[in-house]
Design a protein around this motif. Structure first.
Motif, PDB file in Angstrom:
ATOM      1  N   ASN A   1      -4.828  -4.823   0.099  1.00 30.56           N
ATOM      2  CA  ASN A   1      -5.754  -5.854   0.547  1.00 30.56           C
ATOM      3  C   ASN A   1      -6.110  -6.848  -0.558  1.00 30.56           C
ATOM      4  O   ASN A   1      -7.250  -7.311  -0.653  1.00 30.56           O
TER       5      ASN A   1
ATOM      6  N   ARG B   1      -5.317  -9.891  -0.851  1.00 32.58           N
ATOM      7  CA  ARG B   1      -5.681 -11.201  -0.301  1.00 32.58           C
ATOM      8  C   ARG B   1      -7.161 -11.262   0.053  1.00 32.58           C
ATOM      9  O   ARG B   1      -7.807 -12.298  -0.107  1.00 32.58           O
ATOM     10  N   ASN B   2      -7.685 -10.149   0.546  1.00 28.86           N
ATOM     11  CA  ASN B   2      -9.106 -10.125   0.902  1.00 28.86           C
ATOM     12  C   ASN B   2      -9.978 -10.254  -0.347  1.00 28.86           C
ATOM     13  O   ASN B   2     -11.016 -10.925  -0.335  1.00 28.86           O
TER      14      ASN B   2
ATOM     15  N   SER C   1     -10.597  -1.415   0.636  1.00 28.69           N
ATOM     16  CA  SER C   1      -9.162  -1.716   0.582  1.00 28.69           C
ATOM     17  C   SER C   1      -8.350  -0.491   0.207  1.00 28.69           C
ATOM     18  O   SER C   1      -7.248  -0.272   0.717  1.00 28.69           O
TER      19      SER C   1
ATOM     20  N   SER D   1      -8.383   2.043   3.220  1.00 28.96           N
ATOM     21  CA  SER D   1      -7.577   1.592   4.354  1.00 28.96           C
ATOM     22  C   SER D   1      -6.112   1.907   4.192  1.00 28.96           C
ATOM     23  O   SER D   1      -5.351   1.974   5.161  1.00 28.96           O
ATOM     24  N   GLU D   2      -5.658   2.107   2.930  1.00 29.70           N
ATOM     25  CA  GLU D   2      -4.247   2.390   2.672  1.00 29.70           C
ATOM     26  C   GLU D   2      -3.938   3.868   2.555  1.00 29.70           C
ATOM     27  O   GLU D   2      -2.804   4.257   2.397  1.00 29.70           O
TER      28      GLU D   2
END
Length: 317
Positions: free
Chosen positions: A178, A180-181, A312, A315-316
């Motif tokens: 993540n 980009r976030n 982030s 989430s992975e």
């Protein structure tokens, strides 16, 4: 969360030296003491707290390379997140190097199709300054051709300048979930600070994680627009080098580096902790903005960026 990073290349190409500089903070002057890697040397490096980089530094002697590509093939090339292949810019056996490289690409295509591939044309300090760009471009074209349909990114690197940090910042950025976030919220933070530029660094390595710069020169501050083209294109990597050197100086004096403030005629800069695993550098050209205001904004943003980093990674998993 664990990400496997495969570091490959011919013996003597400089793989272990760059790893010791980036992750062990060893200066370039001490890399000559490092011996040749025997078979595979694995290291687990904590990056951004819960992200573990599983570094596989693979010895480049012919016997080891032949073993990786035959009996150890499935072990070496399985579950790879990134493969970094290092080429000595003055290699006298480039054809053999390319042959091994293409065989490694075959191994990746068989066991880790989604792995990112980075190619480092290393030891560019051995090339004259006036010829470096041309040499790297020529090597990049040769390596891209040898890579066939595989998408690759090529960097010219040296342990004696900021080029190594630029390459490794790009490499680890592909492993950050993540990312980009994080960059999106960094832009929001930069606007809140009226900052010309904001850079997020990983705490231990000081590799660049994310950046936010004003790209529109029409964005004027009360004191007028910023001349963006005056910013040094190598500023991120040079900052990494300088701060790491300063941290080492603090360690020798048995002091702990925490933050840094600079108020110059042209700009104000504040480097401070953003989260427990990151530092943020805020650069402001508006003379009206005080360093205390910048530090207050950093303090108020910490909780949000801790949440973003945690979310982030989770989430992975």
């Amino acid at each position: 969360m664990k990400k496997k990073v495969l570091l490959m290349g011919a013996s003597g190409s400089g793989k272990t030296s760059m790893r010791s500089m980036i992750f062990s903070n060893n200066p370039a002057s001490l890399t000559s003491r490092l011996g040749a890697t025997i078979d595979v040397e694995q290291n687990h490096v904590r990056f951004l707290g819960d992200l573990i980089l599983n570094l596989w530094d693979c010895g480049g002697q012919d016997a080891f390379m032949d073993s990786y590509l035959s009996t150890q093939r499935s072990v070496i090339f399985s579950h790879v997140g990134v493969m970094i292949y290092v080429f000595d810019v003055e290699s006298r056996e480039m054809e053999k190097d390319l042959e091994y490289y293409r065989d490694c690409l075959d191994g990746l295509s068989q066991f880790s199709k989604d792995a990112n591939v980075f190619l480092l044309v290393h030891k560019i300090d051995l090339v004259r300054d006036t010829e470096r760009n041309a040499v790297v471009q020529r090597k990049a074209a040769e390596l891209e051709k040898a890579s066939g349909e595989t998408s690759v990114k090529v960097f010219g690197t040296s342990i004696y300048d900021e080029s190594l940090y630029k390459a490794w910042s790009n490499i680890v950025n592909t492993l950050i979930p993540n990312a980009r976030n994080l960059s999106k919220h960094l832009r929001i933070f930069a606007e809140a600070c009226s900052a010309t530029e904001v850079i997020l660094f990983e705490r231990t390595t000081f590799l660049v994680i994310a950046t936010s710069s004003r790209t529109d020169s029409s964005d004027a501050f009360p004191s007028g627009p910023v001349v963006l083209h005056a910013l040094d294109p190598k500023r991120y990597e040079r900052t990494s080098e300088l701060i790491k050197a300063f941290k080492q100086s603090c360690s020798r004096l048995r002091e702990e580096f925490r933050s840094l403030e600079m108020e110059l005629a042209e700009f104000t800069a504040v480097l401070d902790e953003m989260t427990k695993n990151t530092y943020v550098l805020v650069v402001v050209h508006d003379p009206v903005i005080e360093t205390a205001a910048i530090k207050m904004n950093i303090c108020m943003a910490r909780k949000k960026f801790e949440e973003l980093q945690g979310d982030s990674l989770i989430s992975e998993k």
